[in-house]
Every structure is written in C-alpha cells, then in structure tokens.
Design a protein around this motif. Structure first.
Motif, PDB file in Angstrom:
ATOM      1  N   ILE A  88       1.369  -7.787  10.885  1.00  0.00           N
ATOM      2  CA  ILE A  88       1.750  -8.571   9.707  1.00  0.00           C
ATOM      3  C   ILE A  88       2.587  -7.666   8.818  1.00  0.00           C
ATOM      4  CG2 ILE A  88       0.863  -9.725   7.639  1.00  0.00           C
ATOM      5  CD1 ILE A  88      -1.743 -10.111   9.421  1.00  0.00           C
ATOM      6  N   PHE A  89       3.770  -8.133   8.451  1.00  0.00           N
ATOM      7  CA  PHE A  89       4.589  -7.334   7.531  1.00  0.00           C
ATOM      8  C   PHE A  89       4.127  -7.583   6.099  1.00  0.00           C
ATOM      9  CE2 PHE A  89       7.875  -7.345  11.018  1.00  0.00           C
ATOM     10  CZ  PHE A  89       7.831  -5.971  11.225  1.00  0.00           C
ATOM     11  N   THR A  90       3.967  -6.485   5.367  1.00  0.00           N
ATOM     12  CA  THR A  90       3.531  -6.524   3.964  1.00  0.00           C
ATOM     13  C   THR A  90       4.474  -5.622   3.163  1.00  0.00           C
ATOM     14  OG1 THR A  90       2.119  -4.580   4.204  1.00  0.00           O
ATOM     15  CG2 THR A  90       1.101  -6.731   4.694  1.00  0.00           C
ATOM     16  N   ARG A  91       4.125  -5.397   1.893  1.00  0.00           N
ATOM     17  CA  ARG A  91       4.929  -4.467   1.084  1.00  0.00           C
ATOM     18  C   ARG A  91       4.552  -3.018   1.362  1.00  0.00           C
ATOM     19  NH1 ARG A  91       3.919  -4.436  -4.175  1.00  0.00           N
ATOM     20  NH2 ARG A  91       2.225  -5.936  -4.083  1.00  0.00           N
ATOM     21  N   GLY A  92       3.377  -2.783   1.894  1.00  0.00           N
ATOM     22  CA  GLY A  92       2.954  -1.406   2.126  1.00  0.00           C
ATOM     23  C   GLY A  92       1.450  -1.337   2.326  1.00  0.00           C
ATOM     24  N   THR A  93       0.940  -0.117   2.389  1.00  0.00           N
ATOM     25  CA  THR A  93      -0.488   0.109   2.623  1.00  0.00           C
ATOM     26  C   THR A  93      -1.340  -0.640   1.605  1.00  0.00           C
ATOM     27  OG1 THR A  93       0.133   2.337   3.318  1.00  0.00           O
ATOM     28  CG2 THR A  93      -2.205   1.922   2.945  1.00  0.00           C
ATOM     29  N   THR A  94      -0.953  -0.548   0.343  1.00  0.00           N
ATOM     30  CA  THR A  94      -1.748  -1.152  -0.727  1.00  0.00           C
ATOM     31  C   THR A  94      -1.900  -2.650  -0.507  1.00  0.00           C
ATOM     32  OG1 THR A  94      -0.909   0.534  -2.220  1.00  0.00           O
ATOM     33  CG2 THR A  94      -1.911  -1.409  -3.243  1.00  0.00           C
ATOM     34  N   GLU A  95      -0.780  -3.314  -0.254  1.00  0.00           N
ATOM     35  CA  GLU A  95      -0.866  -4.761  -0.048  1.00  0.00           C
ATOM     36  C   GLU A  95      -1.653  -5.081   1.216  1.00  0.00           C
ATOM     37  OE1 GLU A  95       2.710  -7.166   0.738  1.00  0.00           O
ATOM     38  OE2 GLU A  95       1.852  -8.652  -0.589  1.00  0.00           O
ATOM     39  N   SER A  96      -1.459  -4.294   2.266  1.00  0.00           N
ATOM     40  CA  SER A  96      -2.166  -4.553   3.531  1.00  0.00           C
ATOM     41  C   SER A  96      -3.676  -4.522   3.317  1.00  0.00           C
ATOM     42  CB  SER A  96      -1.786  -3.503   4.582  1.00  0.00           C
ATOM     43  OG  SER A  96      -0.414  -3.572   4.865  1.00  0.00           O
ATOM     44  N   ILE A  97      -4.155  -3.521   2.589  1.00  0.00           N
ATOM     45  CA  ILE A  97      -5.602  -3.398   2.365  1.00  0.00           C
ATOM     46  C   ILE A  97      -6.087  -4.547   1.474  1.00  0.00           C
ATOM     47  CG2 ILE A  97      -7.417  -1.945   1.339  1.00  0.00           C
ATOM     48  CD1 ILE A  97      -5.716   0.488   2.317  1.00  0.00           C
ATOM     49  N   ASN A  98      -5.270  -4.899   0.490  1.00  0.00           N
ATOM     50  CA  ASN A  98      -5.651  -6.021  -0.382  1.00  0.00           C
ATOM     51  C   ASN A  98      -5.761  -7.337   0.391  1.00  0.00           C
ATOM     52  OD1 ASN A  98      -5.950  -5.668  -3.497  1.00  0.00           O
ATOM     53  ND2 ASN A  98      -4.477  -4.112  -2.839  1.00  0.00           N
ATOM     54  N   VAL A  99      -4.897  -7.523   1.400  1.00  0.00           N
ATOM     55  CA  VAL A  99      -4.979  -8.752   2.204  1.00  0.00           C
ATOM     56  C   VAL A  99      -6.345  -8.816   2.886  1.00  0.00           C
ATOM     57  CG1 VAL A  99      -4.083  -9.937   4.255  1.00  0.00           C
ATOM     58  CG2 VAL A  99      -2.493  -8.993   2.577  1.00  0.00           C
ATOM     59  N   VAL A 100      -6.784  -7.698   3.463  1.00  0.00           N
ATOM     60  CA  VAL A 100      -8.100  -7.692   4.129  1.00  0.00           C
ATOM     61  C   VAL A 100      -9.204  -7.890   3.089  1.00  0.00           C
ATOM     62  CG1 VAL A 100      -9.664  -6.462   5.671  1.00  0.00           C
ATOM     63  CG2 VAL A 100      -7.212  -6.080   5.852  1.00  0.00           C
ATOM     64  N   ALA A 101      -9.072  -7.190   1.967  1.00  0.00           N
ATOM     65  CA  ALA A 101     -10.125  -7.265   0.948  1.00  0.00           C
ATOM     66  C   ALA A 101     -10.268  -8.695   0.417  1.00  0.00           C
ATOM     67  CB  ALA A 101      -9.836  -6.291  -0.192  1.00  0.00           C
ATOM     68  N   ARG A 102      -9.145  -9.406   0.350  1.00  0.00           N
ATOM     69  CA  ARG A 102      -9.234 -10.781  -0.158  1.00  0.00           C
ATOM     70  C   ARG A 102      -9.571 -11.755   0.971  1.00  0.00           C
ATOM     71  NH1 ARG A 102      -4.425  -9.302  -3.704  1.00  0.00           N
ATOM     72  NH2 ARG A 102      -3.158 -10.101  -1.999  1.00  0.00           N
ATOM     73  N   SER A 103      -8.829 -11.701   2.089  1.00  0.00           N
ATOM     74  CA  SER A 103      -9.029 -12.713   3.143  1.00  0.00           C
ATOM     75  C   SER A 103     -10.348 -12.497   3.884  1.00  0.00           C
ATOM     76  CB  SER A 103      -7.894 -12.662   4.163  1.00  0.00           C
ATOM     77  OG  SER A 103      -6.718 -13.090   3.571  1.00  0.00           O
ATOM     78  N   TRP A 104     -10.532 -11.292   4.397  1.00  0.00           N
ATOM     79  CA  TRP A 104     -11.736 -11.058   5.215  1.00  0.00           C
ATOM     80  C   TRP A 104     -12.978 -11.018   4.331  1.00  0.00           C
ATOM     81  CZ3 TRP A 104     -15.891  -7.970   5.571  1.00  0.00           C
ATOM     82  CH2 TRP A 104     -16.639  -8.091   6.740  1.00  0.00           C
TER      83      TRP A 104
END
Ligand code: PLP
Length: 409
Positions: A88-104
């Motif tokens: 999944i393309f994101t803005r960077g590490t920070t956004e990637s981790i936030n996606v998991v923290a919110r979705s999962w």
C-alpha cells in the motif's frame, strides 16, 4: 558493483561547499540524498507521462497507471512480498503505522488486551499505539532496554513474561534511529506469533541499508519511507499480509477505493486500492521504484557492510574523545551513532559542525521517552549512507575536537 567513489558521483547534491568546506552529509537517518536516476525519473514523469491513474482511458493515463502499478510490483520484489497487492502506498512510515493503528486496532482491540512495543521506539511507532490503546481500553506495555547507554539492546528475557496471550499486537523498530540497535526481527515475530499476536515492524532505518525479506522475517505489517532509501519524500509503504489486509476496514474513504456507491452506502475494493483513497502520489511512487533499482544495482549486502563498518568506525573514534557518552551497541550496529557531552548541548555541537561543512542532527530524535530513560535531553547523531567515507569520519571527529576546545578551553 561500482566503487564507493563512483557511487558518490551519482548524487549531484554532494558536490557543493557549505561554509567554505566540502559538504560532509551525515544526516542520513533523517533523510538520504537522491541519485541522479531518481531525480531523472521524476523529471521524465512530469515531462512525458503526467496524468491521473486508474480512471483514464487515454495514452498518458495508461502510461502513468502502468508506471505506478509497475512501481508497486518493484517494491514488492524489493522486500520479497508474495503479492504486489500487499504493498500500500502511503506518505511514509508515520502514515503507514497510523493506518494499522486505526484500521487493525479499531477492529480488533478490546479492553483487557495488551499492545506491546519497546522502550526504544520513534514517536511514530509509539504515539499511534498510545492512541489506539486509549480508544479501545487496551493496555500499552514496553519491552525494556538494557544498560546505562542501552548497549544491551532489548531485554529479550523479559519477553518471556511480557508476551502473554493477552498481547494482540507487538510493534517494534527494526533498527533504532537513536541507538543504532539492530533488533532480531525474525525472532521477535516468531515469539509474537507463538502467542497469536500480530506484528508491526518499523523499518524506517533498515529499509535502505540492508536486504529485507518480509516472508523470511515473518511479519504481518511492515512500514517504511521512500526518502530514507534514496527515494523521494512524500511516499512510503505499508506492507500487510494479504489475508489480514482483506479483513480490515479502510482507514480513509473517497474516490478510487470503492466498487459501488449509492446514496445509501458504499462497498470497498480489495487491497491495495481499499487503502488508497483519492489521487495517489504517482510521481514519487515511480521514483521509489527507481530507488529500489538503484539500491539493488549497488548490492544491498555490500551496503549493509559499508554503512555498518562506518558506524562502528565512528563509534570507535568518537569514543576516544574525553568525557563523551556514546549510545547503543558496542558491536554490530546499524549505520548511525549517537553521542552526548555532559557540558555541551547537542544544538551547539551541530551548529559548530555546520561551520565545518558537516551536517549532523541534534535533539531528541523523536525519542523523548528513551531520552528520559537514559537521563538525557538530547544527543548528536551522525548517520551514514552509501556515499559516505572513512575520511568523512575523520572530518567529523576533528570538528568535535574543535567544538570541545571552544567550550572546554
Ligand atoms: N521510525 C523511525 C525509526 C524513524 O527513524 C523515522 C524517521 O526519522 C520514522 C519512523 C518516521 O518516518 P517518516 O517521518 O518518514 O514518516
């Protein structure tokens, strides 16, 4: 494999003077420089192919879509993901981790659950878990670090008691951005899996510096930033195991990620589109794909040795300075070294180094809890990449001596 000097020639930005001295760029932990191939790919995209992706039927849109999806396939190969749909393309590490923290986390965490992380995390792999724990009623626990300078790394023995069946998720950094510690990612994932916990790896500081194989490591999620691996800023990746991604609700909604929308509601596409609402960062994704080509052309095993050797050399040479505290492991380490003088603030050290043309970073490095634990407010960090040399470490150490002479007389 080109010589390390040939590699230097690939990076136009390095060939400049700063404050009357040749630039010595040792701030690669913050961001790496970009090779000509990546810069050219961005120019070429905007000069020839720029168009919106996926929804267009004209030539430019099809070219842009092919290049964007080609970059996804390229990144999947770079980390040995089983399927490009796991990228999944994101803005960077920070956004990637936030996606998991919110979705999962939103879907799975309940009161009484535990989220486990470590005492050495960057705020990007810490604050999102604090928020997720707060929202769900879960408890956040930390694997402790060992040693007054964290030279012992993570307390792996403590994992035996910390990794209980209540742990639903274990998030840890692959390489610490302040300590240089290399965590045993495959072992940590294996032990987490044994209690049924999902694993999230912050690979921001490892992705550009060594071969990385998500299947061999056995993680569920892995996050990284393009700009820390010779690629552009504004693009990053969340790798997620396909079986997990398809069970998650989207983090953001809007165009591009839906199958069908009515006035009553909407249905979602599978991953990766499900997690890429709106127009993506096409140009920088393509640039990231070219950065993967570039790093592979250098040989990532050789890069790992080069950057690790420089960091160890810097550790040894800096350790000879009077009254210095050098953090992290005494042996193998990632490509960076952090240090502190009790009587000279890191901001002064960095300002003096800049006068000598040496770019360093001083501060808490987004590691405030770690700094407090070590009894520090800040450190100076030198971080290395493919274009750095042993001579530059001598320049760094000479600059430190000049600074100490000024402050200590
Ligand atoms: N994690 C670590 C270990 C980092 O070093 C960094 C950046 O310094 C980040 C996360 C955040 O990366 P970004 O700012 O690109 O999202």
């Amino acid at each position: 494999m080109p010589t390390w000097n040939d590699i230097r020639a690939d990076f136009p930005i390095l060939h400049q003077q700063v404050n009357g001295h040749p630039l010595v760029y040792l701030d690669n932990g913050a961001t790496t420089q970009k090779p000509r191939a990546v810069i050219d790919a961005l120019v070429k995209y905007y000069e020839r192919d720029n168009s919106n992706v996926h929804r267009g039927l004209h030539a430019l849109s099809m070219r842009a879509t092919d290049a964007y999806e080609g970059a996804r396939t390229r990144v999947a190969k770079f980390i040995n993901a089983a399927d490009p749909a796991e990228i999944i393309f994101t803005r960077g590490t920070t956004e990637s981790i936030n996606v998991v923290a919110r979705s999962w986390a939103h879907a799975h965490l309940r009161p009484g659950d535990v989220v486990l992380t470590t005492e050495m995390e960057h705020h990007s792999n810490l604050v999102p878990w604090q928020q997720a724990a707060k929202a769900s009623g879960a408890t956040l626990k930390y694997v402790p670090i060992v040693g007054t300078n964290a030279e012992g790394g993570l307390d792996l023995a403590a994992l035996d008691t910390l990794l209980t069946p209540q742990v639903k998720l274990f998030a840890f950094t692959h390489i610490s951005n302040t300590l240089g510690t290399i965590n045993p990612a495959a072992e940590l994932c294996r032990r987490a899996r044994a209690v049924g916990a999902v694993t999230v790896i912050d690979a921001a500081q490892s992705i550009g510096h060594q071969p990385l194989d998500v299947q061999a490591i056995g993680c569920d999620f892995l996050a990284f930033s393009g700009h820390k691996m010779a690629g552009p800023t504004g693009i990053g990746v969340l790798y997620g195991r396909r079986a997990l991604l398809d069970t998650l609700a989207p983090d953001e909604t809007g165009g591009g990620m839906v199958v069908n929308v009515t006035y009553a509601g909407a249905t979602w596409k599978p991953a990766p589109e499900r997690f890429e609402a709106g127009t993506p960062n096409v140009a920088d994704a393509i640039g990231l794909g070219v950065a993967c080509d570039y790093l592979d052309s250098l040989d990532r095993v050789a890069i790992e040795k080069h950057d690790g050797d420089l960091a160890r050399l810097a550790y040894e040479k800096l350790s000879t300075l009077p009254n210095i505290r050098v953090l992290g492991p005494t042996g193998a380490r990632g490509g960076l070294v952090s240090f502190a003088f009790p009587d000279v603030h890191a901001h002064d050290v960095v300002t003096f180094a800049d006068e000598d043309g040496v770019a360093l970073r001083g501060g808490h490095h987004c590691n405030q809890p770690l700094m407090r634990k070590l009894g520090l407010t800040s450190t100076t960090r030198a971080s290395f990449y493919v274009y750095n040399t042993a001579e530059e470490i001598d320049i760094l150490v000479a600059s430190m001596r000049r600074t100490l002479k000024f402050f200590r007389g």
